[in-house]
Design a protein around this motif. Sequence first.
Motif, short mmCIF file in Angstrom:
data_model
loop_
_atom_site.label_atom_id
_atom_site.label_comp_id
_atom_site.label_asym_id
_atom_site.label_seq_id
_atom_site.Cartn_x
_atom_site.Cartn_y
_atom_site.Cartn_z
N ASP A 1 9.77 -81.30 112.42
CA ASP A 1 9.16 -82.09 111.36
C ASP A 1 8.66 -81.25 110.20
O ASP A 1 8.02 -81.77 109.29
CB ASP A 1 8.02 -82.95 111.92
N GLY A 2 8.89 -79.91 110.24
CA GLY A 2 8.56 -79.01 109.13
C GLY A 2 7.08 -78.82 108.88
O GLY A 2 6.30 -79.00 109.79
N PRO A 3 6.67 -78.48 107.69
CA PRO A 3 7.44 -78.46 106.46
C PRO A 3 8.38 -77.25 106.32
O PRO A 3 9.29 -77.26 105.51
CB PRO A 3 6.39 -78.43 105.36
#
Length: 132
Positions: free
Chosen positions: A41-43
């Motif tokens: 899901d990162g960023p």
Amino acid sequence: MKQQITTFLTFQKNNAEEAMNFYVDLFNNSEIIEVQRYGKDGPGTEGTIIRAIFELNGKQFLCSDSFIQHDWNFTPAVSNWVECENDKEIEQLFKKLSENGDVKMPLDNYGFSKQFAFVEDRFGVSWQLNLE
């Protein structure tokens, strides 16, 4: 909590882990203490380093992979000073740190030191190697 000042290295090419492993392998009494990574899901890119803590010869450092591209990078104006114990050590460090890097001052006697070199390694981090 006791105040502590620690060097923090921000890498912009997603190579913090490669650099950290290189340094830990290069210096005695060194280890990786903790690594936090970006998830799917990162960023940042999945698997890159949010923050890592490592020690080089007992001195603590932190590093990360910046998912934001900055207009700045490392500068030789700030460097790591390494006090070497003998000719073999300074020659080995010079060889490995300067490989694919930039030698600012070759290993030599400059009058203020028996042996001294100033190099920027392949990651852009600067090192001053000294043997009195």
